[in-house]
Enzyme design. Structure first.
Site, PDB file in Angstrom:
ATOM      1  N   CYS A 122       0.814  -1.235   0.000  1.00 28.49           N
ATOM      2  CA  CYS A 122       0.000   0.000   0.000  1.00 28.49           C
ATOM      3  C   CYS A 122       0.839   1.274   0.000  1.00 28.49           C
ATOM      4  O   CYS A 122       0.312   2.358  -0.249  1.00 28.49           O
ATOM      5  CB  CYS A 122      -0.954  -0.005   1.184  1.00 28.49           C
ATOM      6  N   HIS A 264      -3.330   7.137   2.707  1.00 26.49           N
ATOM      7  CA  HIS A 264      -3.724   5.833   2.162  1.00 26.49           C
ATOM      8  C   HIS A 264      -5.069   5.459   2.764  1.00 26.49           C
ATOM      9  O   HIS A 264      -5.250   5.503   3.980  1.00 26.49           O
ATOM     10  CB  HIS A 264      -2.649   4.795   2.503  1.00 26.49           C
ATOM     11  N   ASN A 294     -10.368  -0.120   0.174  1.00 24.68           N
ATOM     12  CA  ASN A 294      -8.909   0.016   0.239  1.00 24.68           C
ATOM     13  C   ASN A 294      -8.330  -0.586  -1.042  1.00 24.68           C
ATOM     14  O   ASN A 294      -8.383  -1.795  -1.232  1.00 24.68           O
ATOM     15  CB  ASN A 294      -8.410  -0.715   1.491  1.00 24.68           C
TER      16      ASN A 294
HETATM   17  O1  UT7 Z   1      -3.850  -1.198   3.664  1.00 26.29           O
HETATM   18  C1  UT7 Z   1      -2.860  -1.317   4.655  1.00 26.29           C
HETATM   19  C2  UT7 Z   1      -3.091  -2.495   5.487  1.00 26.29           C
HETATM   20  N1  UT7 Z   1      -4.413  -2.674   6.035  1.00 26.29           N
HETATM   21  C3  UT7 Z   1      -4.922  -1.937   7.030  1.00 26.29           C
HETATM   22  O2  UT7 Z   1      -4.398  -0.930   7.425  1.00 26.29           O
HETATM   23  C4  UT7 Z   1      -6.153  -2.458   7.727  1.00 26.29           C
HETATM   24  C5  UT7 Z   1      -5.922  -2.479   9.223  1.00 26.29           C
HETATM   25  N2  UT7 Z   1      -6.911  -3.173  10.027  1.00 26.29           N
HETATM   26  C6  UT7 Z   1      -8.233  -2.856  10.049  1.00 26.29           C
HETATM   27  O3  UT7 Z   1      -8.684  -2.023   9.298  1.00 26.29           O
HETATM   28  C7  UT7 Z   1      -9.101  -3.526  11.066  1.00 26.29           C
HETATM   29  O4  UT7 Z   1      -8.310  -4.213  12.005  1.00 26.29           O
HETATM   30  C8  UT7 Z   1     -10.139  -4.523  10.475  1.00 26.29           C
HETATM   31  C9  UT7 Z   1     -11.190  -3.747   9.681  1.00 26.29           C
HETATM   32  C10 UT7 Z   1      -9.455  -5.534   9.584  1.00 26.29           C
HETATM   33  C11 UT7 Z   1     -10.845  -5.250  11.588  1.00 26.29           C
HETATM   34  O5  UT7 Z   1     -11.477  -4.321  12.438  1.00 26.29           O
HETATM   35  P1  UT7 Z   1     -11.277  -4.425  14.015  1.00 26.29           P
HETATM   36  O6  UT7 Z   1     -12.128  -3.392  14.593  1.00 26.29           O
HETATM   37  O7  UT7 Z   1      -9.795  -4.350  14.281  1.00 26.29           O
HETATM   38  O8  UT7 Z   1     -11.866  -5.823  14.323  1.00 26.29           O
HETATM   39  P2  UT7 Z   1     -11.160  -7.050  15.067  1.00 26.29           P
HETATM   40  O9  UT7 Z   1     -10.198  -7.721  14.156  1.00 26.29           O
HETATM   41  O10 UT7 Z   1     -10.701  -6.611  16.414  1.00 26.29           O
HETATM   42  O11 UT7 Z   1     -12.407  -7.965  15.295  1.00 26.29           O
HETATM   43  C12 UT7 Z   1     -13.471  -7.577  16.166  1.00 26.29           C
HETATM   44  C13 UT7 Z   1     -14.584  -8.574  15.972  1.00 26.29           C
HETATM   45  C14 UT7 Z   1     -14.110 -10.031  16.029  1.00 26.29           C
HETATM   46  O12 UT7 Z   1     -15.111 -10.797  16.653  1.00 26.29           O
HETATM   47  P3  UT7 Z   1     -14.948 -11.215  18.200  1.00 26.29           P
HETATM   48  O13 UT7 Z   1     -13.678 -11.997  18.273  1.00 26.29           O
HETATM   49  O14 UT7 Z   1     -14.896  -9.920  18.955  1.00 26.29           O
HETATM   50  O15 UT7 Z   1     -16.189 -12.019  18.449  1.00 26.29           O
HETATM   51  C15 UT7 Z   1     -14.021 -10.406  14.561  1.00 26.29           C
HETATM   52  O16 UT7 Z   1     -14.202 -11.790  14.359  1.00 26.29           O
HETATM   53  O17 UT7 Z   1     -15.171  -8.377  14.689  1.00 26.29           O
HETATM   54  C16 UT7 Z   1     -15.179  -9.631  14.000  1.00 26.29           C
HETATM   55  N3  UT7 Z   1     -15.059  -9.352  12.565  1.00 26.29           N
HETATM   56  C17 UT7 Z   1     -16.136  -9.156  11.800  1.00 26.29           C
HETATM   57  N4  UT7 Z   1     -17.440  -9.163  12.070  1.00 26.29           N
HETATM   58  C18 UT7 Z   1     -18.293  -8.911  11.044  1.00 26.29           C
HETATM   59  C19 UT7 Z   1     -13.928  -9.228  11.817  1.00 26.29           C
HETATM   60  N5  UT7 Z   1     -14.264  -8.958  10.537  1.00 26.29           N
HETATM   61  C20 UT7 Z   1     -15.618  -8.910  10.504  1.00 26.29           C
HETATM   62  C21 UT7 Z   1     -16.559  -8.671   9.470  1.00 26.29           C
HETATM   63  N6  UT7 Z   1     -17.876  -8.671   9.793  1.00 26.29           N
HETATM   64  N7  UT7 Z   1     -16.203  -8.411   8.211  1.00 26.29           N
END
Ligand code: UT7
Length: 343
Positions: A122, A264, A294
């Protein structure tokens, strides 16, 4: 008799932005369409990422197809079709070998020009801008087409809801010409960095020399893009904020001097945190992540193209670009937006 010393230093040769263009595949995919097959929802995706929809290229459309579309528009916007070099930032080249940039150059009628890919996930577009600025500063080129293009959908594990809802396909491009560092559109200074000690946070494990595809059947998960979302989120905020601060200090700009932060488009929450950390009002962050997701290396040039077309970026506006990606890699630069025709 010796001539009196100049009252100010002679202007430095610099890369000046002189054209911008973008290209998206025709098919927009809504959150609802993805949520139907993943255990997700439109509400979760909007609130956690800011994304409303993204575009996926259909089978048969390659990264080069989008790159040619964006490149042609940027060349048209620059007013002349000729350049001395074509740089393509991408994580999703048409094939592992050869690089995709020469084919893009040929299809743009630029056979004979230098053409190569830049791989920094990215951050690729900012790395490519810095490389192009170096080619111009050293007189290796007078005009350079810099493209960021991705078909990230080709890397996504259809069952991984944490990546499938974030990424999208697209391409953006700019044309740089030789000018001087004092004029609007001049790029720089730059801040670039990497931390290969955390390469594990964003990977496609198989297909290179470390985990070869020849004669070995890789686990299907290893063919796909994998990301440790939470850790990446934290690093993205920290690295982009530090890099943005560093480049502002080098440029002699205060955070309050920035009219537009074009970061980004990783996640709306990430860009907002970066703005808060650097001390730039959130209202000055340009964001198109709701519409395109993204798009990795394409994200900043696509955002520039949209912000220009929408009239958000106007001549004289002071713009800060900052990016973060796999590697880990990061980079930032600044420019004053030049006078450009709107499409
Ligand atoms: O482009 C450069 C590289 N990429 C980035 O910079 C992206 C960086 N990361 C992020 O944007 C975020 O970490 C994500 C969008 C990927 C995830 O968001 P988050 O708020 O960090 O969620 P999390 O990974 O902490 O997950 C929270 C909960 C989990 O459930 P439990 O364990 O709390 O029950 C996940 O399983 O959300 C769940 N979850 C989802 N639920 C519904 C993760 N993805 C999804 C989804 N829909 N798509």
């Amino acid at each position: 008799m010796t001539a009196p010393p100049p009252s100010r230093p002679a202007p430095h040769r610099a890369a000046v932005l002189t054209g911008v263009g973008g290209c998206l595949p025709p098919t927009a995919v809504s959150n609802d369409e993805l949520a139907a097959r993943l255990d997700s929802s439109d509400a979760w995706i909007r609130s956690r990422t800011g994304i409303r929809q993204r575009y996926f290229a259909s089978p048969g459309t390659a990264t080069s197809d989008l790159a040619v579309g964006a490149g042609a528009r940027a060349l048209k916007s620059s007013g002349t079709p000729d350049v001395d070099a074509v740089l393509l930032a991408t994580t999703t080249p048409d094939r592992p070998c050869p690089a995709t940039a020469p084919a893009v150059a040929a299809r743009l009628g630029l056979t004979g020009t230098a053409a190569f890919d830049v791989s920094a996930v990215c951050t690729g577009f900012v790395y490519a801008l810095a490389t192009a600025a170096g080619l111009i500063a050293t007189c290796a080129a007078d005009r350079v087409l810099v493209i960021g293009a991705e078909t990230f959908s080709t890397l996504l594990d259809p069952d991984d809801r944490s990546t499938s809802v974030i990424f999208g396909d697209g391409a953006g491009a700019v044309v740089l010409r030789a000018g001087d560092a004092e004029e609007p559109g001049a790029l720089g200074p730059f801040d670039l960095g990497s931390d290969g000690g955390r390469e594990d946070l964003i990977t496609v494990a198989a297909g290179g020399s470390r985990q070869r595809l020849s004669g070995v059947a890789p686990k299907s998960a290893d063919r796909y893009f994998a990301m440790a979302g939470k850790d990446v989120f934290r690093h993205a905020v920290q690295r982009m904020s530090a890099s943005a601060r560093a480049v502002l200090a080098r440029a002699g700009w205060e955070p309050g001097d920035v009219d537009h932060l074009v970061g980004h488009q990783a996640n709306l929450r990430i860009t907002n945190h970066v703005a808060d950390e650097v001390g730039i009002p959130r209202a000055r962050c340009f964001s198109n992540i709701a519409d395109v997701g993204n798009t990795a290396a394409a994200s900043i040039p696509l955002a520039l193209d949209q912000a220009h077309a929408d009239g958000v970026l106007r001549a004289g506006g002071r713009v800060l670009l900052t990016a973060f990606g796999g590697g880990l890699t990061w980079g930032s630069t600044v420019l004053t937006w030049p006078e450009l025709d709107r499409p």
